[in-house]
Design a protein around this motif. Structure first.
Motif, PDB file in Angstrom:
ATOM      1  N   VAL A 143     -12.669  35.168 -11.501  1.00 25.58           N
ATOM      2  CA  VAL A 143     -13.550  34.056 -11.862  1.00 25.58           C
ATOM      3  C   VAL A 143     -12.804  33.059 -12.746  1.00 25.58           C
ATOM      4  O   VAL A 143     -12.132  33.446 -13.707  1.00 25.58           O
ATOM      5  N   TRP A 144     -12.951  31.786 -12.394  1.00 26.74           N
ATOM      6  CA  TRP A 144     -12.427  30.684 -13.200  1.00 26.74           C
ATOM      7  C   TRP A 144     -13.580  29.775 -13.556  1.00 26.74           C
ATOM      8  O   TRP A 144     -14.477  29.554 -12.747  1.00 26.74           O
ATOM      9  N   LYS A 145     -13.543  29.248 -14.777  1.00 28.36           N
ATOM     10  CA  LYS A 145     -14.570  28.326 -15.253  1.00 28.36           C
ATOM     11  C   LYS A 145     -13.897  27.039 -15.708  1.00 28.36           C
ATOM     12  O   LYS A 145     -12.859  27.078 -16.356  1.00 28.36           O
ATOM     13  N   PHE A 146     -14.521  25.927 -15.352  1.00 27.70           N
ATOM     14  CA  PHE A 146     -14.009  24.609 -15.684  1.00 27.70           C
ATOM     15  C   PHE A 146     -15.067  23.877 -16.494  1.00 27.70           C
ATOM     16  O   PHE A 146     -16.230  23.837 -16.109  1.00 27.70           O
ATOM     17  N   TYR A 147     -14.656  23.317 -17.632  1.00 26.82           N
ATOM     18  CA  TYR A 147     -15.586  22.691 -18.559  1.00 26.82           C
ATOM     19  C   TYR A 147     -15.321  21.195 -18.676  1.00 26.82           C
ATOM     20  O   TYR A 147     -14.192  20.744 -18.522  1.00 26.82           O
ATOM     21  N   THR A 148     -16.373  20.440 -19.016  1.00 24.26           N
ATOM     22  CA  THR A 148     -16.203  19.010 -19.283  1.00 24.26           C
ATOM     23  C   THR A 148     -15.434  18.867 -20.593  1.00 24.26           C
ATOM     24  O   THR A 148     -15.614  19.661 -21.515  1.00 24.26           O
ATOM     25  N   PRO A 149     -14.557  17.870 -20.681  1.00 27.67           N
ATOM     26  CA  PRO A 149     -13.732  17.732 -21.890  1.00 27.67           C
ATOM     27  C   PRO A 149     -14.497  17.211 -23.107  1.00 27.67           C
ATOM     28  O   PRO A 149     -14.198  17.591 -24.222  1.00 27.67           O
ATOM     29  N   THR A 150     -15.480  16.367 -22.893  1.00 26.95           N
ATOM     30  CA  THR A 150     -16.159  15.758 -24.033  1.00 26.95           C
ATOM     31  C   THR A 150     -17.286  16.613 -24.573  1.00 26.95           C
ATOM     32  O   THR A 150     -17.409  16.795 -25.770  1.00 26.95           O
ATOM     33  N   GLN A 151     -18.100  17.169 -23.690  1.00 25.39           N
ATOM     34  CA  GLN A 151     -19.241  17.966 -24.137  1.00 25.39           C
ATOM     35  C   GLN A 151     -18.946  19.457 -24.094  1.00 25.39           C
ATOM     36  O   GLN A 151     -19.721  20.256 -24.568  1.00 25.39           O
ATOM     37  N   GLN A 176     -19.199  21.532 -21.734  1.00 31.13           N
ATOM     38  CA  GLN A 176     -20.213  22.280 -21.005  1.00 31.13           C
ATOM     39  C   GLN A 176     -19.616  22.768 -19.691  1.00 31.13           C
ATOM     40  O   GLN A 176     -18.768  22.095 -19.101  1.00 31.13           O
ATOM     41  N   LEU A 177     -20.102  23.914 -19.224  1.00 34.66           N
ATOM     42  CA  LEU A 177     -19.645  24.457 -17.953  1.00 34.66           C
ATOM     43  C   LEU A 177     -19.967  23.479 -16.836  1.00 34.66           C
ATOM     44  O   LEU A 177     -21.110  23.039 -16.701  1.00 34.66           O
ATOM     45  N   GLN A 178     -18.967  23.122 -16.054  1.00 35.38           N
ATOM     46  CA  GLN A 178     -19.180  22.166 -14.976  1.00 35.38           C
ATOM     47  C   GLN A 178     -18.971  22.806 -13.600  1.00 35.38           C
ATOM     48  O   GLN A 178     -19.722  22.543 -12.687  1.00 35.38           O
ATOM     49  N   ILE A 179     -17.948  23.648 -13.459  1.00 31.93           N
ATOM     50  CA  ILE A 179     -17.651  24.294 -12.176  1.00 31.93           C
ATOM     51  C   ILE A 179     -17.285  25.748 -12.446  1.00 31.93           C
ATOM     52  O   ILE A 179     -16.596  26.051 -13.415  1.00 31.93           O
ATOM     53  N   GLU A 180     -17.744  26.644 -11.554  1.00 29.64           N
ATOM     54  CA  GLU A 180     -17.425  28.057 -11.668  1.00 29.64           C
ATOM     55  C   GLU A 180     -17.185  28.620 -10.276  1.00 29.64           C
ATOM     56  O   GLU A 180     -17.947  28.357  -9.357  1.00 29.64           O
ATOM     57  N   GLY A 181     -16.108  29.368 -10.118  1.00 29.59           N
ATOM     58  CA  GLY A 181     -15.806  29.963  -8.822  1.00 29.59           C
ATOM     59  C   GLY A 181     -14.715  31.006  -8.938  1.00 29.59           C
ATOM     60  O   GLY A 181     -14.163  31.231 -10.015  1.00 29.59           O
ATOM     61  N   SER A 182     -14.397  31.644  -7.821  1.00 28.47           N
ATOM     62  CA  SER A 182     -13.413  32.731  -7.807  1.00 28.47           C
ATOM     63  C   SER A 182     -12.184  32.382  -6.980  1.00 28.47           C
ATOM     64  O   SER A 182     -12.260  31.626  -6.011  1.00 28.47           O
ATOM     65  N   TYR A 183     -11.078  32.992  -7.401  1.00 22.99           N
ATOM     66  CA  TYR A 183      -9.816  32.884  -6.673  1.00 22.99           C
ATOM     67  C   TYR A 183      -9.343  34.275  -6.283  1.00 22.99           C
ATOM     68  O   TYR A 183      -9.615  35.248  -6.981  1.00 22.99           O
ATOM     69  N   ARG A 184      -8.623  34.334  -5.184  1.00 24.17           N
ATOM     70  CA  ARG A 184      -7.951  35.564  -4.767  1.00 24.17           C
ATOM     71  C   ARG A 184      -6.563  35.170  -4.308  1.00 24.17           C
ATOM     72  O   ARG A 184      -6.422  34.357  -3.392  1.00 24.17           O
ATOM     73  N   LYS A 185      -5.568  35.709  -4.973  1.00 21.26           N
ATOM     74  CA  LYS A 185      -4.160  35.397  -4.691  1.00 21.26           C
ATOM     75  C   LYS A 185      -3.910  33.886  -4.727  1.00 21.26           C
ATOM     76  O   LYS A 185      -3.215  33.339  -3.886  1.00 21.26           O
ATOM     77  N   GLY A 186      -4.535  33.217  -5.683  1.00 24.97           N
ATOM     78  CA  GLY A 186      -4.308  31.796  -5.890  1.00 24.97           C
ATOM     79  C   GLY A 186      -5.104  30.856  -5.015  1.00 24.97           C
ATOM     80  O   GLY A 186      -4.968  29.641  -5.127  1.00 24.97           O
ATOM     81  N   LYS A 187      -5.963  31.378  -4.147  1.00 20.05           N
ATOM     82  CA  LYS A 187      -6.757  30.526  -3.255  1.00 20.05           C
ATOM     83  C   LYS A 187      -8.247  30.695  -3.549  1.00 20.05           C
ATOM     84  O   LYS A 187      -8.711  31.804  -3.774  1.00 20.05           O
ATOM     85  N   PRO A 188      -9.004  29.583  -3.522  1.00 19.14           N
ATOM     86  CA  PRO A 188     -10.449  29.672  -3.756  1.00 19.14           C
ATOM     87  C   PRO A 188     -11.121  30.572  -2.722  1.00 19.14           C
ATOM     88  O   PRO A 188     -10.726  30.583  -1.552  1.00 19.14           O
ATOM     89  N   GLU A 189     -12.122  31.331  -3.181  1.00 21.76           N
ATOM     90  CA  GLU A 189     -12.839  32.209  -2.257  1.00 21.76           C
ATOM     91  C   GLU A 189     -14.287  32.339  -2.692  1.00 21.76           C
ATOM     92  O   GLU A 189     -14.609  32.181  -3.859  1.00 21.76           O
ATOM     93  N   GLY A 190     -15.153  32.614  -1.736  1.00 22.67           N
ATOM     94  CA  GLY A 190     -16.560  32.842  -2.028  1.00 22.67           C
ATOM     95  C   GLY A 190     -17.311  31.588  -2.421  1.00 22.67           C
ATOM     96  O   GLY A 190     -16.877  30.475  -2.159  1.00 22.67           O
TER      97      GLY A 190
END
Length: 66
Positions: free
Chosen positions: A36-44, A46-60
């Motif tokens: 699982v990787w989480k990406f947040y907005t820089p100013t607030q 806040q969680l903006q995007i959440e998803g999983s990687y497998r061997k460096g590639k997005p999945e699910g």
């Protein structure tokens, strides 16, 4: 800032901070994003995007939050 929080030689917790960009957190194994990787907005910071990687590639399902 760069990669911080090394846990072991083959596994790390990455927290990459790039000005005017998203903050990111997740695991890096053998140079690839993993799990699982989480990406947040820089100013607030806040969680903006959440998803999983497998061997460096997005999945699910990925989630975008407003």
């Amino acid at each position: 800032m760069g990669l911080i929080g090394l846990m072991a030689a083959t596994q790390a917790v990455a927290q990459i901070v790039i000005p005017d960009s998203l903050r990111q957190e997740g695991k890096v194994i053998h140079g690839n994003r993993e799990g699982v990787w989480k990406f947040y907005t820089p100013t607030q910071r806040q969680l903006q995007i959440e998803g999983s990687y497998r061997k460096g590639k997005p999945e699910g399902k990925w989630f975008w939050y407003a």
